[in-house]
Design a protein around this motif. Structure first.
Motif, PDB file in Angstrom:
ATOM      1  N   TYR A  56      -3.019  -5.995  -4.184  1.00  0.00           N
ATOM      2  CA  TYR A  56      -4.199  -5.620  -4.989  1.00  0.00           C
ATOM      3  C   TYR A  56      -4.229  -6.283  -6.362  1.00  0.00           C
ATOM      4  O   TYR A  56      -5.109  -5.980  -7.174  1.00  0.00           O
ATOM      5  N   VAL A  92       1.886  -1.032  -9.576  1.00  0.00           N
ATOM      6  CA  VAL A  92       1.854   0.217 -10.352  1.00  0.00           C
ATOM      7  C   VAL A  92       3.258   0.810 -10.494  1.00  0.00           C
ATOM      8  O   VAL A  92       4.218   0.329  -9.882  1.00  0.00           O
ATOM      9  N   PHE A  94       5.015   3.436  -9.580  1.00  0.00           N
ATOM     10  CA  PHE A  94       5.917   3.897  -8.507  1.00  0.00           C
ATOM     11  C   PHE A  94       6.565   2.708  -7.792  1.00  0.00           C
ATOM     12  O   PHE A  94       7.676   2.822  -7.277  1.00  0.00           O
ATOM     13  N   GLY A 116      -0.574   3.937 -13.243  1.00  0.00           N
ATOM     14  CA  GLY A 116      -0.137   5.042 -12.383  1.00  0.00           C
ATOM     15  C   GLY A 116      -0.784   4.997 -11.015  1.00  0.00           C
ATOM     16  O   GLY A 116      -1.077   3.915 -10.486  1.00  0.00           O
ATOM     17  N   CYS A 117      -1.008   6.161 -10.434  1.00  0.00           N
ATOM     18  CA  CYS A 117      -1.588   6.243  -9.083  1.00  0.00           C
ATOM     19  C   CYS A 117      -2.004   7.697  -8.873  1.00  0.00           C
ATOM     20  O   CYS A 117      -1.222   8.611  -9.169  1.00  0.00           O
ATOM     21  N   SER A 118      -3.212   7.914  -8.360  1.00  0.00           N
ATOM     22  CA  SER A 118      -3.682   9.295  -8.175  1.00  0.00           C
ATOM     23  C   SER A 118      -2.829  10.042  -7.148  1.00  0.00           C
ATOM     24  O   SER A 118      -2.670  11.260  -7.234  1.00  0.00           O
ATOM     25  N   LEU A 119      -2.265   9.311  -6.184  1.00  0.00           N
ATOM     26  CA  LEU A 119      -1.399   9.980  -5.199  1.00  0.00           C
ATOM     27  C   LEU A 119      -0.092  10.406  -5.851  1.00  0.00           C
ATOM     28  O   LEU A 119       0.357  11.548  -5.701  1.00  0.00           O
ATOM     29  N   ASN A 145       4.095   6.138  -2.418  1.00  0.00           N
ATOM     30  CA  ASN A 145       3.245   6.290  -3.604  1.00  0.00           C
ATOM     31  C   ASN A 145       3.549   7.614  -4.311  1.00  0.00           C
ATOM     32  O   ASN A 145       2.701   8.502  -4.433  1.00  0.00           O
ATOM     33  N   CYS A 206      -5.997   9.076  -2.472  1.00  0.00           N
ATOM     34  CA  CYS A 206      -6.116   7.845  -3.253  1.00  0.00           C
ATOM     35  C   CYS A 206      -7.531   7.783  -3.795  1.00  0.00           C
ATOM     36  O   CYS A 206      -8.501   7.839  -3.022  1.00  0.00           O
ATOM     37  N   GLU A 207      -7.654   7.635  -5.116  1.00  0.00           N
ATOM     38  CA  GLU A 207      -8.994   7.672  -5.718  1.00  0.00           C
ATOM     39  C   GLU A 207      -9.842   6.453  -5.339  1.00  0.00           C
ATOM     40  O   GLU A 207     -11.054   6.465  -5.527  1.00  0.00           O
ATOM     41  N   VAL A 208      -9.219   5.410  -4.813  1.00  0.00           N
ATOM     42  CA  VAL A 208      -9.959   4.229  -4.367  1.00  0.00           C
ATOM     43  C   VAL A 208     -10.518   4.456  -2.956  1.00  0.00           C
ATOM     44  O   VAL A 208     -11.699   4.245  -2.686  1.00  0.00           O
ATOM     45  N   GLU A 234      -5.456   5.081   4.039  1.00  0.00           N
ATOM     46  CA  GLU A 234      -5.646   6.081   2.974  1.00  0.00           C
ATOM     47  C   GLU A 234      -7.111   6.549   2.937  1.00  0.00           C
ATOM     48  O   GLU A 234      -7.450   7.453   2.170  1.00  0.00           O
ATOM     49  N   CYS A 292      -9.175  -0.346  -8.132  1.00  0.00           N
ATOM     50  CA  CYS A 292      -8.139   0.596  -8.562  1.00  0.00           C
ATOM     51  C   CYS A 292      -7.905   0.356 -10.057  1.00  0.00           C
ATOM     52  O   CYS A 292      -7.399  -0.702 -10.448  1.00  0.00           O
ATOM     53  N   HIS A 294      -5.760   1.505 -11.958  1.00  0.00           N
ATOM     54  CA  HIS A 294      -4.331   1.412 -12.314  1.00  0.00           C
ATOM     55  C   HIS A 294      -3.809   0.001 -12.041  1.00  0.00           C
ATOM     56  O   HIS A 294      -3.129  -0.590 -12.881  1.00  0.00           O
ATOM     57  N   MET A 295      -4.119  -0.522 -10.860  1.00  0.00           N
ATOM     58  CA  MET A 295      -3.685  -1.877 -10.519  1.00  0.00           C
ATOM     59  C   MET A 295      -4.276  -2.879 -11.518  1.00  0.00           C
ATOM     60  O   MET A 295      -3.629  -3.853 -11.894  1.00  0.00           O
TER      61      MET A 295
END
Ligand code: 13P
Ligand code: SF4
Length: 343
Positions: A56, A92, A94, A116-119, A145, A206-208, A234, A292, A294-295
Motif C-alpha cells: 500500500y 504502519v 504494527f 497506526g491501524c484501525s484494527l 494487524n 479495517c477503516e479502508v 478485510e 488508508c 495511516h499508510m
C-alpha cells in the motif's frame, strides 16, 4: 526539512525509474520525488539498510526506494531472514513492531510512529485475556494487524494470506472445532466460510475495507461490463460474495499476473492499483478505491529523515516481545510463498 533540488545529476540517475513510473506518477511531480529517491538510495547503500515496503505504499516509495515489497506475511518473513542490521519499515506501526519482535538484535526504524491501524487500535491485551477467560480451552488466533502486547496474549498469529491454513492447523493441534479469531470481524467471517472450524470473533474493522458495499461492486460491474472484481478479505462478507476472487494484497497481484484480465478492479487501498499497473501495462485498472490515512503518513522525505537521524526506533518490551515472537513464529511454521525482491 529543506526541499531537495532536482539537479541534472539527479535527473540522469533516476531516468530509468522515471520511465517505469510515468504511467502512475504525473510528470509534474517527478522533480519533487526524484531528489529524495536518489538521496535515500545513496544513504541506504552507505548504511547497509534495507527498506521493507508494504504493497500500500505510494508508487514513488514502492518502485523508487523499496528493497523488498509484499503483503504482511511476506514482510514478516523477510524481517526474520534479512542479514541487514538496519531495517526501515515503510508501512504502519504494527508491521515495524513485528519486524522488531522477530529480529530484536536489529534496529528497526519507522518513518512516522503515528502510522497506526484501525484494527490494531480496536483491541488490547486485556481484551484478549478477558476473551480467554470467557472461552476457556480455545486457542486465540490473532491477525498480525495488532500490537505486540495483543500478540503476546495469543497462541498464533495469522495474516490474510494464511488465515484459513492457520485456523485449521491450530484447531487440529488443540483438538477443537472452534477458535477465537481477533480482531477483524470480517476477515474472521470470511475465513469461517472457507473452513469447518467455527470462529468466535471481535468487532474490529479495517477503516479502508469496511466502507466498500455489495452495491458498490454491482455498480462497478454495471458501468464496466466484463470487469474482474478482486476483493481483500478485510471487506465485509457481502462484498467478498460479489467478487470473482478474494485474497491478500499479494494474492491480488498473483491473480493479475496469472490471469492478466483485460479490465480489473482491486477492491482495496488506492496505491495497490498504481503499483500493480506499473508491472502490467496491458491490464486496464478501474480505480475506485479507499485511501488508508495511516499508510499515507509514510512519505519519501520521512524515509530520508529516518535514515539520516536513525529515528524513530521501534522498541518492544523484552518480555512482551518474547511471548509475541512465539505467536508469530508459530504462524511462520505454516508454509507459504516468500517475499518478492523489488524490481
Ligand atoms: P495484506 O497485505 O497482508 O493483505 O494486508 C492488508 C492490510 O490491510 C495491511 O494493513
Ligand atoms: Fe489498518 Fe486497514 Fe490501513 Fe491496513 S488498510 S493499515 S488494515 S486501516
Amino acid at each position: 526539512m529543506d526541499i531537495l533540488p532536482f539537479t541534472p545529476a539527479v535527473a540522469r540517475e533516476t531516468e530509468a525509474l522515471k520511465a517505469r513510473m510515468m504511467k502512475v506518477i504525473p510528470e509534474i511531480e517527478w522533480p519533487v520525488h526524484a531528489p529524495y529517491i536518489a538521496a535515500i538510495n545513496a544513504l541506504k547503500r552507505e548504511k547497509n539498510a534495507v527498506i521493507l515496503a508494504h504493497n500500500y505504499m505510494t508508487p514513488e516509495i514502492f518502485h523508487g526506494v523499496a528493497d523488498f515489497v509484499g503483503d504482511s506475511l511476506q514482510l514478516a518473513r523477510l524481517a526474520a531472514k534479512t542479514e541487514a542490521k538496519l531495517i526501515v519499515q515503510a508501512g504502519v506501526h504494527f508491521m515495524a513492531e513485528t519486524s522488531k519482535v522477530l529480529s530484536p538484535e536489529k534496529t528497526v526504524l519507522i518513518p512516522d510512529p503515528q502510522a497506526g491501524c484501525s484494527l490494531a487500535a480496536s483491541i488490547t491485551g486485556a481484551d484478549v485475556r478477558l476473551l480467554k477467560q470467557t472461552y476457556p480451552g480455545l486457542p486465540v488466533v490473532t491477525y498480525v494487524n495488532t500490537s505486540a502486547e495483543v500478540k503476546a496474549e495469543s497462541d498464533v498469529c495469522c495474516t490474510s494470506s494464511n488465515a484459513v491454513a492457520v485456523v485449521e492447523d491450530i484447531a487440529r493441534e488443540w483438538g477443537v472445532d472452534t477458535v477465537i479469531m481477533v480482531p477483524d470481524e470480517f476477515l474472521a467471517q470470511n475465513v469461517a466460510k472457507l473452513t469447518k472450524i467455527k470462529v468466535i470473533t471481535w468487532k474490529g474493522h479495517c477503516e479502508v475495507h469496511e466502507r466498500f458495499t455489495a452495491e458498490t461492486i454491482r455498480d462497478f460491474r454495471d458501468s464496466h461490463p466484463g470487469v474482474i472484481v478482486i476483493a481483500h478479505p478485510e471487506c465485509p462478507p457481502s462484498v467478498v460474495a460479489e467478487a470473482d476472487f478474494a485474497g491478500s494484497t499479494s494474492g491480488m497481484i498473483d491473480f493479475v499476473a496469472q490471469k492478466q484480465p483485460q479490465k480489473v478492479v482491486l477492491v482495496t487501498e488506492c496505491s495497490m492499483s498504481d503499483n500493480v499497473a506499473v508491472e502490467f501495462p496491458k491490464v486496464d485498472f478501474v480505480r475506485p478505491c479507499n485511501l488508508c490515512p495511516h499508510m499515507k503518513m509514510i512519505t519519501l522525505p520521512k524515509i530520508l529523515h529516518a535514515l539520516q537521524t536513525n529515528t524513530v526506533e521501534v522498541t518492544v518490551d523484552a518480555a512482551i516481545a518474547e511471548r509475541a515472537k512465539k505467536a508469530v513464529e508459530r504462524m511462520l511454521a505454516v508454509p507459504v510463498k516468500a517475499a518478492r525482491q523489488a524490481a
